[in-house]
Design an enzyme around this catalytic site. Sequence first.
Site, PDB file in Angstrom:
ATOM      1  N   TYR A   1       3.441   6.462  11.002  1.00  0.00           N
ATOM      2  CA  TYR A   1       3.801   5.127  11.492  1.00  0.00           C
ATOM      3  C   TYR A   1       4.761   4.351  10.585  1.00  0.00           C
ATOM      4  O   TYR A   1       5.120   3.231  10.896  1.00  0.00           O
ATOM      5  CB  TYR A   1       2.535   4.282  11.742  1.00  0.00           C
ATOM      6  CG  TYR A   1       1.571   4.228  10.576  1.00  0.00           C
ATOM      7  CD1 TYR A   1       1.750   3.348   9.521  1.00  0.00           C
ATOM      8  CD2 TYR A   1       0.456   5.060  10.554  1.00  0.00           C
ATOM      9  CE1 TYR A   1       0.864   3.298   8.468  1.00  0.00           C
ATOM     10  CE2 TYR A   1      -0.455   5.021   9.505  1.00  0.00           C
ATOM     11  CZ  TYR A   1      -0.245   4.130   8.456  1.00  0.00           C
ATOM     12  OH  TYR A   1      -1.133   4.083   7.419  1.00  0.00           O
TER      13      TYR A   1
ATOM     14  N   HIS B   1      -4.074   4.552   4.329  1.00  0.00           N
ATOM     15  CA  HIS B   1      -5.222   3.653   4.349  1.00  0.00           C
ATOM     16  C   HIS B   1      -6.417   4.303   3.651  1.00  0.00           C
ATOM     17  O   HIS B   1      -7.160   3.649   2.930  1.00  0.00           O
ATOM     18  CB  HIS B   1      -5.589   3.322   5.805  1.00  0.00           C
ATOM     19  CG  HIS B   1      -6.868   2.571   5.945  1.00  0.00           C
ATOM     20  ND1 HIS B   1      -6.995   1.247   5.580  1.00  0.00           N
ATOM     21  CD2 HIS B   1      -8.096   2.960   6.402  1.00  0.00           C
ATOM     22  CE1 HIS B   1      -8.238   0.847   5.808  1.00  0.00           C
ATOM     23  NE2 HIS B   1      -8.925   1.867   6.301  1.00  0.00           N
TER      24      HIS B   1
ATOM     25  N   ARG C   1       0.857  -1.181   0.000  1.00  0.00           N
ATOM     26  CA  ARG C   1       0.000   0.000   0.000  1.00  0.00           C
ATOM     27  C   ARG C   1       0.900   1.240   0.000  1.00  0.00           C
ATOM     28  O   ARG C   1       1.428   1.638   1.021  1.00  0.00           O
ATOM     29  CB  ARG C   1      -0.892  -0.015   1.252  1.00  0.00           C
ATOM     30  CG  ARG C   1      -2.088   0.918   1.173  1.00  0.00           C
ATOM     31  CD  ARG C   1      -2.711   1.097   2.536  1.00  0.00           C
ATOM     32  NE  ARG C   1      -1.879   1.959   3.382  1.00  0.00           N
ATOM     33  CZ  ARG C   1      -1.881   1.934   4.715  1.00  0.00           C
ATOM     34  NH1 ARG C   1      -2.628   1.066   5.370  1.00  0.00           N
ATOM     35  NH2 ARG C   1      -1.124   2.765   5.398  1.00  0.00           N
TER      36      ARG C   1
END
Length: 377
Positions: free
Chosen positions: A286, A277, A273
């Site tokens: 993160y 998100h 990815r």
Amino acid sequence: MDGNDKPRAPGPMPRTSTEIIRALREDGSLAPEYDPHLSSEEVARLYRHMVETRFLDERLTALQRQGRIGFHVGSLGEEGAIVGAAFATRKQDWLFPCYREFGAALLRGLDFQRFIDNMFGNANDTVKGRQMPDHYSCKASHWLSISSPVGTQITQAVGFAWAGKLKKDDLATLVYFGDGATSSSDFHSGMNFAGVFKVPCVFFCRNNGWAISVPAERQTASETFASKGVAYGVPGVRVDGNDAFAVVHTVRKAIERGARGEGPTLIEALTYRMGGHSTSDDPNAYRGSDALKAWADRDPIQRVRQYLRTVHGYTEERDKEIIQDIDRRFRAAVEVAEKTPKPALETLVEDVYATPPWHLVEQREALLEGPRPHEHG
């Protein structure tokens, strides 16, 4: 229950290989054992939908940042896995999406304008503004409605395939989910039922490295996600999710296996990815940017583009024509969507019952007769 579908005595446990299936070679050619044998027209169609998916990701993110739509779930870097899997399905097969697969829906026949209408939640939205953007439905394309709870589509796909088997319909289901969904109870329930009753369902796990901010290694202690099938008597295979040709080959084989009555297959598509998100997420909080470099070098669109140029003489001019056409259609669709009114209030009670019950009729009348809030400019 059909008497022929009683639980069977345990047979030899299927083995899951750690091998990763790859079709594309470094020189741009295809490995014969994993070549899906697509025509030049088929490759061009596959490529166009992958390009369209990325284009829409970029433009829809921009619309969200401008405040013109409220939300978007992107698929940057995962186009090979998502579009390739859908490309491998047959017309009679049904797809059960997560919420990141809009490119697959468009390939399967979701109308381009209706998709953009869904992003705005207007009166022409297929779900009439009741869900967030990227939560659409398209029954005509055998595409089930999207819902946000993690993993719920897995048991739905298994149940649908089981019903098809009982009716002796020639169909399979393909269910998309991320690595995070393998921690849901629906994954385990679905895998167990499908394995016991040899349901023609393809479990397509997009291992994109992250379940929002939780890395894949925090989801399981298993060596691979594909190996989880062994406990349920379901064979698992691993495929390079950034190799669209390998994805088409692998999903086709899984559907053929289900059609022969041999049951489900678990596919772990390894991809990454590249974005957040969703537009509500900041991945920089993160993960480090250095994590993207290796995957950027394996860009699924670039790899298909290189194949087209090497094998079919594709040119940069053709690429420009594709982008110009998608841009024209996108601008026209947004213009229409922004001029389309909001869904009518009475649609709140539609699409649930064939004939609305009395209490919903009363509530609809009270709603329509009640005071309206002032519109804010």
